[in-house]
Design a protein around this motif. Structure first.
Motif, PDB file in Angstrom:
ATOM      1  N   ARG A 146       0.838  -1.284  -0.188  1.00 22.38           N
ATOM      2  CA  ARG A 146       0.075   0.012   0.053  1.00 22.38           C
ATOM      3  C   ARG A 146       0.802   1.153  -0.034  1.00 22.38           C
ATOM      4  NH1 ARG A 146      -5.190  -0.431   2.564  1.00 22.38           N
ATOM      5  NH2 ARG A 146      -5.982  -2.062   1.769  1.00 22.38           N
ATOM      6  N   GLN A 153       0.371  17.366  -8.925  1.00 24.05           N
ATOM      7  CA  GLN A 153       0.058  18.703  -8.966  1.00 24.05           C
ATOM      8  C   GLN A 153       0.755  19.466  -7.962  1.00 24.05           C
ATOM      9  OE1 GLN A 153      -2.118  16.408  -9.102  1.00 24.05           O
ATOM     10  NE2 GLN A 153      -3.770  16.924 -10.957  1.00 24.05           N
ATOM     11  N   ASP A 174      -1.418   3.747  -4.128  1.00 19.96           N
ATOM     12  CA  ASP A 174      -2.853   3.420  -3.761  1.00 19.96           C
ATOM     13  C   ASP A 174      -3.553   4.767  -3.589  1.00 19.96           C
ATOM     14  OD1 ASP A 174      -3.024   0.132  -3.453  1.00 19.96           O
ATOM     15  OD2 ASP A 174      -1.199   0.844  -2.766  1.00 19.96           O
ATOM     16  N   THR A 175      -3.030   5.718  -3.360  1.00 17.64           N
ATOM     17  CA  THR A 175      -3.594   7.039  -3.118  1.00 17.64           C
ATOM     18  C   THR A 175      -2.603   8.114  -3.417  1.00 17.64           C
ATOM     19  OG1 THR A 175      -4.655   8.371  -1.425  1.00 17.64           O
ATOM     20  CG2 THR A 175      -2.851   7.109  -0.669  1.00 17.64           C
ATOM     21  N   LEU A 176      -3.323   9.349  -4.043  1.00 18.80           N
ATOM     22  CA  LEU A 176      -2.519  10.573  -4.370  1.00 18.80           C
ATOM     23  C   LEU A 176      -2.841  11.620  -3.531  1.00 18.80           C
ATOM     24  CD1 LEU A 176      -2.686   9.952  -8.212  1.00 18.80           C
ATOM     25  CD2 LEU A 176      -0.737   9.500  -6.827  1.00 18.80           C
ATOM     26  N   GLU A 177      -2.096  12.004  -2.230  1.00 21.83           N
ATOM     27  CA  GLU A 177      -2.361  12.895  -1.415  1.00 21.83           C
ATOM     28  C   GLU A 177      -2.389  14.420  -1.755  1.00 21.83           C
ATOM     29  OE1 GLU A 177      -4.100  12.096   1.257  1.00 21.83           O
ATOM     30  OE2 GLU A 177      -4.146  10.155   0.750  1.00 21.83           O
ATOM     31  N   GLN A 178      -3.030  15.251  -1.342  1.00 26.97           N
ATOM     32  CA  GLN A 178      -2.951  16.733  -1.580  1.00 26.97           C
ATOM     33  C   GLN A 178      -1.850  17.448  -1.148  1.00 26.97           C
ATOM     34  OE1 GLN A 178      -4.618  17.852  -4.277  1.00 26.97           O
ATOM     35  NE2 GLN A 178      -5.445  15.648  -4.471  1.00 26.97           N
ATOM     36  N   LYS A 186      -0.313   8.832   6.245  1.00 20.58           N
ATOM     37  CA  LYS A 186      -0.740   7.518   6.197  1.00 20.58           C
ATOM     38  C   LYS A 186       0.186   6.603   6.454  1.00 20.58           C
ATOM     39  CE  LYS A 186      -4.696   8.329   3.595  1.00 20.58           C
ATOM     40  NZ  LYS A 186      -4.857   9.678   4.080  1.00 20.58           N
ATOM     41  N   GLU A 191      -1.325   2.928   7.675  1.00 26.43           N
ATOM     42  CA  GLU A 191      -2.273   2.610   6.880  1.00 26.43           C
ATOM     43  C   GLU A 191      -1.341   2.090   5.471  1.00 26.43           C
ATOM     44  OE1 GLU A 191      -5.088   1.603   6.963  1.00 26.43           O
ATOM     45  OE2 GLU A 191      -5.514   2.187   8.991  1.00 26.43           O
TER      46      GLU A 191
ATOM     47  N   PHE B 117     -10.706   5.336  10.707  1.00 22.57           N
ATOM     48  CA  PHE B 117      -9.496   4.772  10.833  1.00 22.57           C
ATOM     49  C   PHE B 117      -9.235   4.090  12.101  1.00 22.57           C
ATOM     50  CE2 PHE B 117      -6.897   7.576   7.906  1.00 22.57           C
ATOM     51  CZ  PHE B 117      -6.670   6.314   7.064  1.00 22.57           C
ATOM     52  N   GLY B 121      -9.632   1.036   9.894  1.00 23.61           N
ATOM     53  CA  GLY B 121      -8.121   1.142   9.216  1.00 23.61           C
ATOM     54  C   GLY B 121      -7.288  -0.161   9.616  1.00 23.61           C
ATOM     55  N   PHE B 138      -9.986  -1.564   4.487  1.00 23.94           N
ATOM     56  CA  PHE B 138     -10.934  -0.690   3.726  1.00 23.94           C
ATOM     57  C   PHE B 138     -10.144   0.296   3.065  1.00 23.94           C
ATOM     58  CE2 PHE B 138     -14.232  -2.675   6.112  1.00 23.94           C
ATOM     59  CZ  PHE B 138     -15.038  -3.169   5.238  1.00 23.94           C
ATOM     60  N   PRO B 139      -9.056   1.277   3.687  1.00 30.36           N
ATOM     61  CA  PRO B 139      -8.565   2.225   3.122  1.00 30.36           C
ATOM     62  C   PRO B 139      -7.780   2.220   1.866  1.00 30.36           C
ATOM     63  CG  PRO B 139      -7.948   2.188   5.185  1.00 30.36           C
ATOM     64  CD  PRO B 139      -8.588   0.902   5.028  1.00 30.36           C
ATOM     65  N   PHE B 140      -8.258   2.989   0.959  1.00 29.99           N
ATOM     66  CA  PHE B 140      -7.825   3.142  -0.298  1.00 29.99           C
ATOM     67  C   PHE B 140      -8.406   1.995  -1.208  1.00 29.99           C
ATOM     68  CE2 PHE B 140      -3.424   3.217   2.070  1.00 29.99           C
ATOM     69  CZ  PHE B 140      -3.945   4.681   2.322  1.00 29.99           C
ATOM     70  N   THR B 141      -9.563   1.645  -0.828  1.00 34.52           N
ATOM     71  CA  THR B 141     -10.475   0.731  -1.696  1.00 34.52           C
ATOM     72  C   THR B 141     -11.842   1.435  -2.120  1.00 34.52           C
ATOM     73  OG1 THR B 141     -11.629  -0.377  -0.006  1.00 34.52           O
ATOM     74  CG2 THR B 141      -9.430  -1.281  -0.726  1.00 34.52           C
ATOM     75  N   ILE B 218     -11.684  11.511   1.514  1.00 34.65           N
ATOM     76  CA  ILE B 218     -10.447  11.467   1.122  1.00 34.65           C
ATOM     77  C   ILE B 218      -9.593  11.387   2.447  1.00 34.65           C
ATOM     78  CG2 ILE B 218      -9.933  14.205   1.867  1.00 34.65           C
ATOM     79  CD1 ILE B 218      -8.563  14.438  -0.673  1.00 34.65           C
ATOM     80  N   THR B 219      -9.844  11.529   3.523  1.00 35.91           N
ATOM     81  CA  THR B 219      -9.148  11.204   4.631  1.00 35.91           C
ATOM     82  C   THR B 219      -9.116   9.602   4.873  1.00 35.91           C
ATOM     83  OG1 THR B 219     -10.133  13.034   5.897  1.00 35.91           O
ATOM     84  CG2 THR B 219      -8.891  11.222   7.345  1.00 35.91           C
ATOM     85  N   GLY B 222      -8.435   7.931   0.857  1.00 37.65           N
ATOM     86  CA  GLY B 222      -7.647   8.268  -0.163  1.00 37.65           C
ATOM     87  C   GLY B 222      -8.001   8.898  -1.226  1.00 37.65           C
ATOM     88  N   ASN B 223      -7.202   9.099  -2.374  1.00 36.21           N
ATOM     89  CA  ASN B 223      -7.527   9.841  -3.524  1.00 36.21           C
ATOM     90  C   ASN B 223      -6.949   9.009  -4.761  1.00 36.21           C
ATOM     91  OD1 ASN B 223      -8.478  11.562  -5.532  1.00 36.21           O
ATOM     92  ND2 ASN B 223      -6.362  12.628  -4.952  1.00 36.21           N
ATOM     93  N   PHE B 224      -7.453   8.169  -5.430  1.00 38.68           N
ATOM     94  CA  PHE B 224      -6.704   7.679  -6.630  1.00 38.68           C
ATOM     95  C   PHE B 224      -7.759   7.458  -7.612  1.00 38.68           C
ATOM     96  CE2 PHE B 224      -4.404   4.603  -9.322  1.00 38.68           C
ATOM     97  CZ  PHE B 224      -3.397   5.117  -9.181  1.00 38.68           C
ATOM     98  N   GLN B 237      -8.773  18.321  -6.802  1.00 38.53           N
ATOM     99  CA  GLN B 237      -7.421  17.970  -7.351  1.00 38.53           C
ATOM    100  C   GLN B 237      -7.355  19.054  -8.628  1.00 38.53           C
ATOM    101  OE1 GLN B 237      -5.853  14.542  -7.098  1.00 38.53           O
ATOM    102  NE2 GLN B 237      -4.980  14.198  -9.113  1.00 38.53           N
TER     103      GLN B 237
END
Lengths: 262, 273
Positions: A146, A153, A174-178, A186, A191, B117, B121, B138-141, B218-219, B222-224, B237
């Motif tokens: 993960r 950006q 798995d995630t692109l954070e801001q 994370k 996580e 979380f 989490g 669960f996170p990132f899914t 987003i917390t 996540g964001n993908f 974004q």
């Protein structure tokens, strides 16, 4: 978000205070040669990766210039740049990349030319126990792990893209954070098995996180420019703070936090 | 609206609304509508095709509709029974329970994400054994997105259904039970149809809230792109990106789609009821 403040930062603040007390006279008179007084409050828009260092620098500056008050708006440099071009009231802007600084200078919001005050390089952050057995950037391509990265950006994401291109690796995040602090969080929370953040963030996170250096990080070093803003209602203090960051005292604080001198 | 109109002839004629109501009402309307109009006016319509093509918009929109609908289903399955429980007058500690149910309403969604979380989490109370047993976290899914949205949206459904249940006439249920219907039959054939409008209203609120969810998603998730980046995250974004105008365009698109869906649903129900 709970990040422990390492002992080094606390010690550093003490060193800074004494250094600032000695050098305050010169830095105040240097600021543009105007007769305006260095007093009152300013707001500094600064990259998220500067949170710890600039908070300490702000306190040192207030001590060196009694009557001043430095407030901060920390966030992703791209967010701050947008806020400033949309007219947010700020006095100083310290960005984590030349690109985000260019957004502000191009919009005509900067007073003078930005000066680079520090450089930062990327490091792999893993939880202290390293559950994913991460050893280098190649592990970022393992689908079973993960992985947290900054969005492309944001400056740390742009640097990550450069570093992975240099290493010839296609990462599978798995995630692109801001922003970089959210990315690090994370890993701190356990996580994510690995994240690519700045060396300074790894250091600020203390013992919860382990940092792994890798050679390709040298190919993606970020410049941190600082500039006083044109919209500032307190130009003398804004210029004095900028000079303070660029002064030897400011530089040693940044180096102690893990930044490279420009 | 309709009963008011019908009452007019006896209620003093079709006079103008009094100024002490009309002025703040118009202000409120302007306050709600003007920012939306601003979005529509500021959207770069001419460059829309290029901007939308580049941002993976279809993907984000599809994910948004999918997760909001899934979250609504989760809320219906869990929320109606909870509402039923809360509506029982003999339930001990009912007001305390109801206060607990409303907590996600006042909680900043980002805090909700952090709270999720701690339980779900990979290192959470339930999340850790789950991960150790199955390798799933669960996170990132996409499942994490549904969870975050359901957490934030569930109170809307529960409160709406609970209100409907308490207003419903209990005697129908009692009559059905007396006539020999099983508890399940009573619930399915009597209780649910009685509160159907309340359930529908709650589901719509719930869906709308889930569709706009940002902070908890987003917390916690996540964001993908493709797996967890819903439209609100894509908008955020895009604001950071090279062309922030794309964000305005995405917002208008999300607004349009949600209004269209809600409008369609409304027509459906109005025709049916």
């Amino acid at each position: 978000m709970t990040t422990r403040r390492p002992l080094a930062t606390v010690l550093l603040a003490g060193v800074l205070l004494s250094a600032a007390a000695c050098g305050s006279g010169s830095s105040a008179t240097k600021s543009g040669g105007d007769t305006e007084k260095v007093a009152g409050s300013i707001t500094v828009f600064a990259a998220a990766s500067l949170t710890g260092t600039f908070t300490a620098l702000g306190t040192a500056f207030e001590k060196a210039h009694p009557g001043t008050e430095v407030g901060f708006n920390f966030g992703a440099s791209s967010t701050l740049a947008r806020q400033l071009t949309e007219g947010a009231p700020g006095d100083v802007f310290a960005a984590a990349s030349g690109t985000t600084m260019a957004t502000v200078t191009k919009a005509g919001a900067a007073a003078g030319t930005p000066a680079v005050f520090a450089r930062n390089r990327l490091e792999i952050a893993v939880p202290a126990a390293n559950p994913g057995h991460v050893r280098g950037p190649a592990d970022f391509a393992r689908p079973a792990l993960r992985i947290a990265m900054c969005a492309p950006q944001v400056p740390c994401g742009a640097a990550a893209t450069k570093a992975f291109a240099a290493a010839g690796i296609t990462p599978r995040p798995d995630t692109l954070e801001q922003d970089v602090k959210a990315t690090l969080a994370k890993v701190v929370s356990g996580e994510a098995d690995a994240a690519l953040v700045y060396r300074t963030d790894v250091r600020a996170a203390g013992t919860a996180v382990r940092g792994l250096d890798f050679p390709e990080a040298a190919k993606a070093v970020n410049d941190y420019p600082i500039v006083a803003l044109r919209s500032s209602g307190n130009a003398a203090t804004a210029a004095a703070f900028r000079d303070f960051v660029l002064s030897p005292a400011g530089r040693s604080a940044l180096v102690a936090a893990g930044f490279d001198a420009p | 609206m309709r009963p008011l109109l019908r009452a007019r002839p006896t209620g003093g004629g079709p006079g103008r609304a009094p100024a002490f109501l009309a002025v703040p009402a118009v202000l409120a309307l302007a306050f709600l509508v003007l920012p939306l109009a601003g979005l529509v006016l500021r959207a770069p319509w001419r460059e829309a095709p290029e901007l939308l093509a580049g941002a993976g918009v279809g993907q984000a929109l599809r994910l948004s509709l999918l997760t909001a609908s899934a979250a609504t289903v989760v809320c219906l399955l869990l929320g109606i029974p909870l509402a039923w429980l809360l509506a029982r007058p003999d339930l001990p500690g009912r007001s305390a329970l109801r206060a607990l149910v409303t907590v996600p309403l006042v909680l900043p969604p980002v805090v909700g994400g952090v709270a999720l979380f701690t339980v779900l989490g990979r290192t959470g109370l339930i999340g850790r054994p789950l991960y150790e047993l199955t390798g799933f976290a669960f996170p990132f899914t996409t499942a994490g997105v549904v969870l975050a949205e359901a957490f934030v949206a569930l109170p809307f459904l529960v409160l709406a259904v609970e209100g409907a249940l308490r207003a419903a006439d209990r005697r129908y249920e009692e009559a059905a039970a007396t006539l020999g219907a099983s508890q399940w039959t009573v619930f399915r054939r009597v209780t649910l149809p009685l509160v159907a409008p309340g359930v529908a209203a709650g589901a719509v609120l719930c869906w709308a809230r889930a569709l706009g969810e940002f902070g908890a998603t987003i917390t916690f998730a996540g964001n993908f792109p493709g797996s967890t980046q819903t439209m609100p995250l894509a908008v955020y974004q895009a604001l950071e990106g090279a062309d922030p105008r794309a964000a305005v365009l995405l917002s208008v698109l999300l607004l349009g789609v949600s209004v269209a869906v809600l409008g369609l649903l409304r027509d459906q129900w109005v025709n049916r009821l």
